[in-house]
Design a protein around this motif. Structure first.
Motif, mmCIF file in Angstrom:
data_model
loop_
_atom_site.group_PDB
_atom_site.id
_atom_site.type_symbol
_atom_site.label_atom_id
_atom_site.label_comp_id
_atom_site.label_asym_id
_atom_site.label_seq_id
_atom_site.Cartn_x
_atom_site.Cartn_y
_atom_site.Cartn_z
ATOM 1 N N ARG A 213 0.871 -1.178 0.000
ATOM 2 C CA ARG A 213 0.000 0.000 0.000
ATOM 3 C C ARG A 213 0.905 1.223 0.000
ATOM 4 N N ILE A 214 1.071 1.806 -1.183
ATOM 5 C CA ILE A 214 1.958 2.965 -1.315
ATOM 6 C C ILE A 214 1.232 4.172 -1.927
ATOM 7 N N ASP A 215 -0.065 4.030 -2.157
ATOM 8 C CA ASP A 215 -0.890 5.116 -2.701
ATOM 9 C C ASP A 215 -1.831 5.594 -1.603
ATOM 10 N N TYR A 216 -1.953 6.904 -1.445
ATOM 11 C CA TYR A 216 -2.626 7.454 -0.272
ATOM 12 C C TYR A 216 -3.490 8.664 -0.599
ATOM 13 N N ASP A 225 -13.301 16.236 9.435
ATOM 14 C CA ASP A 225 -14.750 16.067 9.394
ATOM 15 C C ASP A 225 -15.291 15.954 7.967
ATOM 16 N N LEU A 226 -14.462 16.240 6.988
ATOM 17 C CA LEU A 226 -14.888 16.104 5.587
ATOM 18 C C LEU A 226 -14.837 14.659 5.107
ATOM 19 N N ILE A 227 -14.058 13.810 5.778
ATOM 20 C CA ILE A 227 -13.832 12.439 5.324
ATOM 21 C C ILE A 227 -15.064 11.581 5.596
ATOM 22 N N SER A 228 -15.651 11.022 4.535
ATOM 23 C CA SER A 228 -16.793 10.123 4.729
ATOM 24 C C SER A 228 -16.469 8.685 4.347
ATOM 25 N N ASN A 229 -15.501 8.479 3.460
ATOM 26 C CA ASN A 229 -15.148 7.118 3.052
ATOM 27 C C ASN A 229 -13.782 7.137 2.382
ATOM 28 N N ALA A 230 -13.034 6.051 2.567
ATOM 29 C CA ALA A 230 -11.757 5.868 1.870
ATOM 30 C C ALA A 230 -11.624 4.399 1.507
ATOM 31 N N ASP A 231 -11.182 4.133 0.282
ATOM 32 C CA ASP A 231 -11.099 2.734 -0.155
ATOM 33 C C ASP A 231 -9.966 2.557 -1.155
ATOM 34 N N ILE A 232 -9.609 1.295 -1.376
ATOM 35 C CA ILE A 232 -8.602 0.895 -2.359
ATOM 36 C C ILE A 232 -9.303 -0.020 -3.354
ATOM 37 N N SER A 239 -2.878 -1.193 -14.733
ATOM 38 C CA SER A 239 -1.578 -0.680 -14.311
ATOM 39 C C SER A 239 -1.037 -1.627 -13.244
ATOM 40 N N ASP A 240 0.210 -1.409 -12.827
ATOM 41 C CA ASP A 240 0.725 -2.178 -11.688
ATOM 42 C C ASP A 240 0.197 -1.620 -10.367
ATOM 43 N N HIS A 241 -0.443 -0.449 -10.418
ATOM 44 C CA HIS A 241 -1.173 0.117 -9.285
ATOM 45 C C HIS A 241 -2.673 -0.020 -9.554
ATOM 46 N N CYS A 242 -3.459 0.049 -8.500
ATOM 47 C CA CYS A 242 -4.900 0.201 -8.669
ATOM 48 C C CYS A 242 -5.324 1.574 -8.166
ATOM 49 N N PRO A 243 -6.492 2.041 -8.573
ATOM 50 C CA PRO A 243 -6.959 3.342 -8.081
ATOM 51 C C PRO A 243 -7.305 3.282 -6.592
ATOM 52 N N ILE A 244 -7.253 4.446 -5.948
ATOM 53 C CA ILE A 244 -7.746 4.597 -4.586
ATOM 54 C C ILE A 244 -8.799 5.694 -4.581
ATOM 55 N N GLU A 245 -9.656 5.669 -3.557
ATOM 56 C CA GLU A 245 -10.812 6.579 -3.522
ATOM 57 C C GLU A 245 -10.906 7.275 -2.176
ATOM 58 N N LEU A 246 -11.307 8.528 -2.218
ATOM 59 C CA LEU A 246 -11.670 9.284 -1.026
ATOM 60 C C LEU A 246 -12.982 10.006 -1.308
ATOM 61 N N ASP A 247 -13.945 9.855 -0.407
ATOM 62 C CA ASP A 247 -15.210 10.566 -0.513
ATOM 63 C C ASP A 247 -15.260 11.631 0.562
ATOM 64 N N LEU A 248 -15.537 12.845 0.133
ATOM 65 C CA LEU A 248 -15.598 13.986 1.037
ATOM 66 C C LEU A 248 -17.042 14.463 1.191
ATOM 67 N N ASP A 249 -17.405 14.801 2.407
ATOM 68 C CA ASP A 249 -18.721 15.373 2.684
ATOM 69 C C ASP A 249 -18.596 16.888 2.566
ATOM 70 N N ILE A 250 -18.840 17.367 1.352
ATOM 71 C CA ILE A 250 -18.744 18.797 1.063
ATOM 72 C C ILE A 250 -20.152 19.386 1.034
ATOM 73 N N LYS A 251 -20.359 20.478 1.739
ATOM 74 C CA LYS A 251 -21.675 21.108 1.753
ATOM 75 C C LYS A 251 -22.118 21.462 0.332
ATOM 76 N N GLY A 252 -23.367 21.132 0.040
ATOM 77 C CA GLY A 252 -23.888 21.404 -1.297
ATOM 78 C C GLY A 252 -23.726 20.239 -2.238
ATOM 79 N N GLU A 253 -22.964 19.204 -1.777
ATOM 80 C CA GLU A 253 -22.791 18.033 -2.633
ATOM 81 C C GLU A 253 -24.031 17.130 -2.537
#
Length: 253
Positions: A213-216, A225-232, A239-253
Motif C-alpha cells: 500500500r503505497i498510494d494514499y 470532518d470532511l472524510i466520509s469514506n476511503a477505499d482501495i 496498471s501495476d497500481h490500482c486506483p484509490i478513492e476518497l469521498d468527502l462530505d462537502i456542503k452542497g454536494e
C-alpha cells in the motif's frame, strides 16, 4: 465529492486498454493520475465535462502528473517552486472552495537507496508546503507516495525491510508528516485491514496478492470532518497500481 487517485504507469498505455471505460464507471468529481510519462501534445483525451491539468517532466517518457476535474478550480499550480523537483513534473495543486488538492508522484529512492537524499528533500519540501496551505483551508494530498508506512501495509515486511519504499528513513518521514497534523485516511477508517495498491509485475505478485500500500489520500486535521469514506479499488486493472478513492462530505454536494 468523490476523489480518485491512480498511478497509471503510462497514460498512453492505459488509454489503449480500458481507461475510458474505467474513468466513466468511476465517475469521480476529481481524478488525479501519476506517472503519465507524457510530453505536451502527445495525447488528446476526450473527457467530456472535465477540465484537464497536466504537469510534464522535462525528461521524455518519465514521471508526470495530471488532474481531471468536473469543477473548475479557483487556481492551479504546477510544482513546489523548487527546480530540482519541478523538473520532474511531480506535484500539482488545485484550489477548490473547501480545500486544496495536492497530487504528488513522490520520488522512488531507487535500488540500494541511491536516491534517498533527493527523496528526503522532496518529503521535507512537500510537508512544509502542505503545512503552509493548511493554515488557510484543509489540504488533501493524494498520489503514489512510494512508501509502505507500517508492516500491515505490505505482504512481506521482514524481507523488504531497508528496501526502497520500506526503509526506515522513508517510513519515518511519513510518520513525521502525520505527526505534523495530517491523517492517513484509509488507515484511520480501516485500522486493521491489509489492502494493497501496488504489485510487482514479477512472480505473479498480483495473482498472489503480494502487494504494497503505497498510494494514499492524506488529509489535514482541519479537514477530518470532511472524510466520509476511503477505499482501495483493487479489482481495477490496467496498471501495476490500482486506483484509490476518497469521498468527502462537502456542503452542497
Amino acid at each position: 465529492m468523490k476523489l480518485i487517485s491512480w498511478n497509471v504507469n503510462g497514460l498512453r498505455a492505459v488509454v489503449k486498454k480500458d481507461f475510458a471505460e474505467i474513468f466513466k464507471e468511476l465517475d469521480a468529481d476529481v481524478f488525479s493520475i501519476q506517472e503519465t510519462k507524457l510530453q505536451e501534445g502527445q495525447i488528446d483525451l476526450e473527457l467530456a465535462g472535465y477540465h484537464q491539468y497536466f504537469f510534464y517532466a522535462q525528461k521524455k517518457g518519465y514521471s508526470g502528473t495530471a488532474v481531471f476535474t468536473k469543477q473548475e478550480p479557483i487556481s492551479f499550480k504546477q510544482g513546489l517552486d523548487i527546480e530540482e523537483f519541478d523538473d520532474e513534473g511531480r506535484t500539482i495543486t488545485l484550489e477548490f472552495p473547501d480545500f486544496y488538492l495536492i497530487n504528488s508522484y513522490t520520488p522512488n529512492s531507487q535500488p540500494k537507496l541511491k536516491r534517498i537524499d533527493y527523496r528526503m528533500r522532496y518529503d521535507d519540501a512537500l510537508r512544509a508546503y502542505m503545512l503552509k496551505l493548511s493554515a488557510d483551508k484543509p489540504v488533501v494530498l493524494c498520489g503514489d507516495l512510494n512508501v509502505a508506512h507500517e508492516e500491515i501495509d505490505l505482504k512481506n515486511p521482514k524481507s523488504n525491510h531497508k528496501n526502497p519504499g520500506f526503509s526506515d528513513q522513508e517510513r519515518n518521514k511519513f510518520t513525521e508528516l502525520l505527526d505534523s497534523g495530517f491523517i492517513d485516511s484509509f488507515r484511520s477508517l480501516h485500522p486493521d485491514e491489509a489492502k494493497y495498491s501496488w504489485w510487482s509485475y514479477r512472480f505473479n505478485a498480483r495473482k498472489n496478492n503480494a502487494g504494497w500500500r503505497i498510494d494514499y489520500f492524506v488529509v489535514s486535521q482541519n479537514g477530518k470532518d470532511l472524510i466520509s469514506n476511503a477505499d482501495i479499488l483493487n479489482d481495477v486493472y490496467g496498471s501495476d497500481h490500482c486506483p484509490i478513492e476518497l469521498d468527502l462530505d462537502i456542503k452542497g454536494e
